[in-house]
Design a protein around this motif. Structure first.
Motif, short mmCIF file in Angstrom:
data_model
loop_
_atom_site.label_atom_id
_atom_site.label_comp_id
_atom_site.label_asym_id
_atom_site.label_seq_id
_atom_site.Cartn_x
_atom_site.Cartn_y
_atom_site.Cartn_z
N TRP A 117 0.83 -1.21 0.00
CA TRP A 117 0.00 0.00 0.00
C TRP A 117 0.86 1.26 0.00
O TRP A 117 0.62 2.19 -0.77
N ASN A 118 1.85 1.30 0.87
CA ASN A 118 2.66 2.51 1.04
C ASN A 118 3.47 2.85 -0.20
O ASN A 118 3.72 4.01 -0.48
N GLY A 119 3.90 1.85 -0.93
CA GLY A 119 4.72 2.09 -2.12
C GLY A 119 3.92 2.34 -3.39
O GLY A 119 4.48 2.46 -4.46
N ALA A 120 2.60 2.40 -3.26
CA ALA A 120 1.73 2.63 -4.43
C ALA A 120 1.71 4.11 -4.76
O ALA A 120 0.79 4.84 -4.40
N ILE A 121 2.76 4.54 -5.46
CA ILE A 121 2.90 5.96 -5.77
C ILE A 121 2.58 6.24 -7.24
O ILE A 121 2.64 5.34 -8.07
N ALA A 122 2.26 7.47 -7.53
CA ALA A 122 1.79 7.87 -8.86
C ALA A 122 2.93 7.98 -9.87
O ALA A 122 3.22 9.06 -10.39
N GLU A 123 3.56 6.88 -10.15
CA GLU A 123 4.61 6.81 -11.16
C GLU A 123 4.22 5.74 -12.18
O GLU A 123 3.91 4.60 -11.79
N PRO A 124 4.22 6.07 -13.46
CA PRO A 124 3.84 5.07 -14.47
C PRO A 124 4.64 3.76 -14.34
O PRO A 124 4.08 2.68 -14.54
N SER A 125 5.92 3.85 -14.00
CA SER A 125 6.72 2.62 -13.88
C SER A 125 6.26 1.77 -12.70
O SER A 125 6.30 0.53 -12.77
N VAL A 126 5.78 2.39 -11.64
CA VAL A 126 5.26 1.65 -10.48
C VAL A 126 3.96 0.96 -10.86
O VAL A 126 3.72 -0.20 -10.49
N VAL A 127 3.13 1.64 -11.63
CA VAL A 127 1.87 1.03 -12.09
C VAL A 127 2.16 -0.15 -13.01
O VAL A 127 1.60 -1.23 -12.85
N ALA A 128 3.06 0.05 -13.98
CA ALA A 128 3.40 -1.03 -14.91
C ALA A 128 3.97 -2.24 -14.17
O ALA A 128 3.62 -3.38 -14.47
N ASP A 129 4.83 -1.99 -13.19
CA ASP A 129 5.40 -3.08 -12.40
C ASP A 129 4.31 -3.82 -11.63
O ASP A 129 4.33 -5.06 -11.56
N ALA A 130 3.37 -3.10 -11.06
CA ALA A 130 2.30 -3.75 -10.30
C ALA A 130 1.48 -4.67 -11.18
O ALA A 130 1.19 -5.81 -10.80
N TRP A 131 1.11 -4.19 -12.37
CA TRP A 131 0.35 -5.05 -13.30
C TRP A 131 1.18 -6.26 -13.71
O TRP A 131 0.66 -7.38 -13.76
N ARG A 132 2.45 -6.05 -14.01
CA ARG A 132 3.32 -7.17 -14.42
C ARG A 132 3.42 -8.21 -13.30
O ARG A 132 3.27 -9.41 -13.54
N GLN A 133 3.68 -7.75 -12.09
CA GLN A 133 3.80 -8.66 -10.96
C GLN A 133 2.49 -9.41 -10.71
O GLN A 133 2.48 -10.62 -10.49
N TRP A 134 1.38 -8.70 -10.73
CA TRP A 134 0.08 -9.31 -10.46
C TRP A 134 -0.25 -10.38 -11.51
O TRP A 134 -0.67 -11.48 -11.18
N ARG A 135 -0.02 -10.06 -12.77
CA ARG A 135 -0.31 -11.04 -13.83
C ARG A 135 0.61 -12.26 -13.73
O ARG A 135 0.16 -13.40 -13.89
N ALA A 136 1.87 -12.02 -13.46
CA ALA A 136 2.81 -13.14 -13.33
C ALA A 136 2.43 -14.05 -12.17
O ALA A 136 2.42 -15.28 -12.31
N GLU A 137 2.12 -13.46 -11.04
CA GLU A 137 1.74 -14.26 -9.87
C GLU A 137 0.42 -14.99 -10.10
O GLU A 137 0.25 -16.12 -9.67
N SER A 138 -0.52 -14.36 -10.78
CA SER A 138 -1.80 -15.01 -11.09
C SER A 138 -1.59 -16.23 -11.98
O SER A 138 -2.22 -17.28 -11.79
#
Length: 191
Positions: A117-138
């Motif tokens: 939660w705390n590291g969810a900052i408004a940076e496009p690279s952070v958003v892209a990483d989150a989607w990549r990680q979530w899809r990979a883990e799924s």
């Protein structure tokens, strides 16, 4: 490109706003969560529910930029849609540990137990990483579950079916949060 969409063009266009119901994500007949044939049996029902809630999270994030994805709900809460994606990536990773993999947390640390939660900052690279990680883990979760013919198999802590039901419940709970977060961002509700 929509940060919540998959890399293929079909995913980007499938969540075009409804033409019949302006507050809905897609026309009801085009809802990707609905299938012509209903699920069959326990496994089919559970996996269909998991798929449904994963798609719901994606739909609730569709069309948002990094600032909107990272926007906090109600201070002092650190909850955001981006935080939800990061949090669910951590939850999906739990299946790797059940498979015996020695994998570290993605975002949480001993120093910051709420790093998702705390590291969810408004940076496009952070958003892209989150989607990549979530899809990979799924994807890893899906392969792990597919490796068991019997959902009653104990995976260390409990039968796989209980863990799968808990994961579905976690998604369902957070889909409710996502509804409220999205409505606060742009007023969009529905589905």
């Amino acid at each position: 490109m929509d940060p919540g969409a998959r890399d293929d063009e079909a995913a980007v266009t499938r969540w075009t706003p409804s033409t019949r119901c302006p507050d809905m994500w897609v026309d009801p007949d085009d809802d990707p969560r609905e299938t012509a044939a209903g699920p069959v049996g326990e496994r089919g029902t559970l996996l269909d529910s998991l798929r449904h809630f994963r798609l719901t999270i994606e739909m609730k994030c569709a069309g948002l930029d990094a600032e909107q994805m990272a926007r906090r709900s109600v201070p002092p809460s650190t909850m955001s849609l981006l935080g939800l994606i990061r949090h669910m990536a951590e939850d999906e990773r739990h299946f790797r540990r059940m498979a015996g993999e020695d994998v570290p947390r993605i975002y949480r640390t001993a120093e910051d137990r709420d790093g998702d939660w705390n590291g969810a900052i408004a940076e496009p690279s952070v958003v892209a990483d989150a989607w990549r990680q979530w899809r990979a883990e799924s994807e890893v979760t899906d392969r792990f579950i597919a490796g068991f013919a019997d959902l009653g198999t104990r995976t260390g802590e409990a039968p796989l079916r209980e863990i799968l039901v808990a994961q579905i419940a976690e998604y369902a709970r957070h889909c409710g949060h996502a509804d409220l977060l999205r409505e606060r961002i742009d007023g969009r509700v529905g589905q």
